[in-house]
Design an enzyme around this catalytic site. Structure first.
Site, PDB file in Angstrom:
ATOM      1  NE  ARG A 125      -1.062   0.495   4.848  1.00 57.34           N
ATOM      2  CZ  ARG A 125      -0.940   1.882   5.353  1.00 57.34           C
ATOM      3  NH1 ARG A 125      -1.237   2.795   4.744  1.00 57.34           N
ATOM      4  NH2 ARG A 125      -0.488   2.038   6.648  1.00 57.34           N
ATOM      5  CG  HIS A 126       1.086   5.833  -2.094  1.00 58.81           C
ATOM      6  ND1 HIS A 126       0.991   6.792  -0.967  1.00 58.81           N
ATOM      7  CD2 HIS A 126       1.834   5.844  -3.083  1.00 58.81           C
ATOM      8  CE1 HIS A 126       1.735   7.772  -2.008  1.00 58.81           C
ATOM      9  NE2 HIS A 126       2.193   7.323  -3.040  1.00 58.81           N
ATOM     10  N   PRO A 127       1.809   5.134   1.158  1.00 60.32           N
ATOM     11  CG  PRO A 127       3.900   6.382   1.331  1.00 60.32           C
ATOM     12  CD  PRO A 127       3.024   5.460   0.609  1.00 60.32           C
TER      13      PRO A 127
END
Length: 287
Positions: A125-127
Site C-alpha cells: 500500500r501507498h503511505p
C-alpha cells in the site's frame, strides 16, 4: 593507482569526461569502503521500507542500488557532454551508489522531515493515498490505485458499493488513509466474490487504474511489451537464441529492432578497433 586518475588525465586531456561510479563516492569518510547492492540497500534506507509491517527487513527484488547508480552516471555523462559543447572542457562525474539510493527514496525523506518518524514497511500500500494497494479476489491478488476522490467514487460505483462512497469514514483521502484497514476489508468483501480477470476487465472499462501482479514468465507473453520490443532476442553462436530485456528509451530516428546482435567474442572486434585507431592517427599526421 595505475596513474589514470582524474587530475592527471584532465591535465593531459582537458576535453576528457571522466565518470567514476563507486559505493560511496570520492569524498567523505566512507569513500574508500567497498560496497555491493545489498550493502547500499541496507545503508540507504530502502530495506527499512520494504516488506510487510512487523516483518524482517527485506531486500528489493532487483538490484536497485546498482541500477540507480548506473542510471545517474549516464545522466551525469550526458550533462557533462552538453556542458563540453559550450565550454570545451571535460568534467569529472562522481556518482555514489549510496547517494543514488538515497536520491530515489522519494517521499520517505519528506515524511521523516515533516513528522520526525522514520517510515516503516507497508506491504504494497501507498503511505499517503488510499485505496492504493494489492487486494485479494476470488482466485488471486491484483492492484488498484485510486489517486484522488473522483477515482475512489468511481471505484465504488463500478463495484456496486455506493455505501463506501457515502461513508463518513472514507469521504476524503486523509480519512481513507486513517481508516485504510477497514476500507480494505470492505473492498475485499466484494472483490472475493469474483475472480481477478473479472475485476481487471471491469476496471479497465470504467477507467479505474488497476493491473495484475505478473510473474516474470508472464512478461514474455505480454502484448504491450511485445509491441514495444521490450523482450528481444540475440542469436549467440555458442548458446543459441537468448531472450533479454529491450531498451526502454525509444527515440525517433533510431531503429528499435526486436533482435540484437550477439556480444563479440574476446578480441572479436580487435582488428576493427585498431584499424579505426590507425586511420585516425594517419589522418592527424596528414593534417
Amino acid at each position: 593507482k595505475p596513474g589514470y586518475g582524474w587530475n592527471k588525465l584532465h591535465n593531459r586531456f582537458p576535453r576528457l569526461i571522466y565518470a567514476a561510479t563507486s559505493g560511496f563516492g570520492h569524498t567523505g569518510p566512507l569513500s574508500g569502503r567497498p560496497a555491493y547492492d545489498l550493502i547500499v540497500q541496507a545503508m540507504g534506507g530502502l530495506m527499512s521500507l520494504t516488506g510487510h509491517p512487523g516483518g524482517p527487513p527485506v531486500r528489493a527484488g532487483t538490484s536497485l542500488g546498482d541500477i540507480a547508480a548506473g542510471l545517474f552516471t549516464a545522466i551525469g555523462i550526458n550533462g557533462a557532454l552538453y556542458h563540453r559543447q559550450s565550454s570545451g572542457r571535460g568534467m569529472m562525474v562522481d556518482v555514489s551508489m549510496l547517494d543514488s539510493q538515497v536520491a530515489i527514496l522519494e517521499n520517505a525523506i519528506a515524511r521523516f522531515a515533516a513528522t520526525g518518524i522514520s517510515p516503516a514497511p507497508l506491504g504494497a500500500r501507498h503511505p499517503s493515498i488510499a485505496p492504493f494497494d494489492a487486494f485479494a479476489a476470488k482466485d488471486g491478488v491484483f492492484v488498484v490505485a485510486t489517486g484522488n476522490d473522483a477515482l475512489f467514487f468511481l471505484l465504488c460505483k463500478t463495484i456496486g458499493r455506493a455505501d463506501l462512497a457515502s461513508d463518513a469514514l472514507f469521504s476524503t483521502n486523509e480519512l481513507r488513509c486513517e481508516h485504510q484497514g477497514k476500507l480494505k476489508d470492505e473492498l475485499e468483501k466484494t472483490f472475493r466474490d469474483e475472480p481477478t480477470a473479472h475485476w481487471l476487465a471491469v476496471f479497465e472499462n470504467a477507467g479505474v487504474p488497476s493491473g495484475p501482479i505478473n510473474s516474470i514468465g508472464r512478461l514474455f507473453d505480454l502484448p504491450q511489451l511485445s509491441a514495444r520490443n521490450m523482450i528481444v532476442t540475440a542469436e549467440d553462436p555458442v548458446a543459441g537464441p537468448l531472450k533479454m530485456a529491450g531498451n526502454p528509451i525509444k527515440i525517433s530516428g533510431f531503429p528499435d529492432a526486436p533482435d540484437r546482435p550477439p556480444a563479440p567474442a574476446l578480441d572479436g572486434d580487435r582488428e576493427k578497433i585498431l584499424g579505426k585507431h590507425e586511420e585516425r592517427c594517419l589522418s592527424k599526421g596528414k593534417n
